[in-house]
Scaffold this active site. Sequence first.
Site, PDB file in Angstrom:
ATOM      1  N   ILE A   1       1.114   7.059   0.191  1.00 10.89           N
ATOM      2  CA  ILE A   1       0.194   5.926   0.944  1.00 10.89           C
ATOM      3  C   ILE A   1      -1.063   5.622   0.668  1.00 10.89           C
ATOM      4  CG2 ILE A   1       0.098   5.233   3.289  1.00 10.89           C
ATOM      5  CD1 ILE A   1       2.408   7.181   4.196  1.00 10.89           C
ATOM      6  N   CYS A   2      -1.670   4.447   0.436  1.00 12.98           N
ATOM      7  CA  CYS A   2      -2.984   4.098   0.136  1.00 12.98           C
ATOM      8  C   CYS A   2      -3.330   3.810   1.699  1.00 12.98           C
ATOM      9  CB  CYS A   2      -3.050   3.049  -0.893  1.00 12.98           C
ATOM     10  SG  CYS A   2      -4.723   2.734  -1.416  1.00 12.98           S
ATOM     11  N   LEU A   3      -4.020   4.657   2.541  1.00 10.82           N
ATOM     12  CA  LEU A   3      -4.517   4.373   3.785  1.00 10.82           C
ATOM     13  C   LEU A   3      -5.714   5.264   3.861  1.00 10.82           C
ATOM     14  CD1 LEU A   3      -4.059   3.067   6.567  1.00 10.82           C
ATOM     15  CD2 LEU A   3      -2.872   4.656   7.240  1.00 10.82           C
TER      16      LEU A   3
ATOM     17  N   HIS B   1       0.836  -1.064   0.095  1.00  7.86           N
ATOM     18  CA  HIS B   1       0.036   0.035   0.010  1.00  7.86           C
ATOM     19  C   HIS B   1       0.895   1.150   0.082  1.00  7.86           C
ATOM     20  CE1 HIS B   1      -3.888  -2.051   1.638  1.00  7.86           C
ATOM     21  NE2 HIS B   1      -3.059  -2.944   0.682  1.00  7.86           N
TER      22      HIS B   1
END
Length: 163
Positions: free
Chosen positions: A100-102, A93
Amino acid sequence: MTSSASSSPSRKVLSKIACLRLQKELGEWQASPPGGFTYKVSDNLQRWVIEVSGAEGTLYAGETYRLQVDFPEQYPMEAPQVIFMHPAPMHPHIYSNGHICLDILYDSWSPAMTVSSVCISILSMLSSSPAKERPSDNDRYVRNCRNGRSPKETRWWFHDDKV
């Protein structure tokens, strides 16, 4: 995992509310920093650099990375921009450009969250990773982000809660 969007947030001075909130968070951080994190002292309240140490017993144990946290004018009503500085950890991620894929950094942000809670969530995400690998669309995404595009300009697709 991603699709593009177009809007460029302009850099503005922090609001009084944002300044007060960040001063409070910084004081709390200095009194009791979250485990595994070190704030790199600077005179810029709008940009924090934070070192994160990989948790023992995880794929990232013994490794240190740096997060750059940029606060928008309307923090905490608007989420900070959080990216890993080069080199970013290999994670499903985390893109090689540090994005950041969050979900809590975007759609699921709440003004009740703090820099400390965001850092703990990022460390948790790192710690739960079963493999050191880039997102499957890393090369395409990074190519589309040239010229300094912010991760906040991405329309993220949050579909994988395994890591």
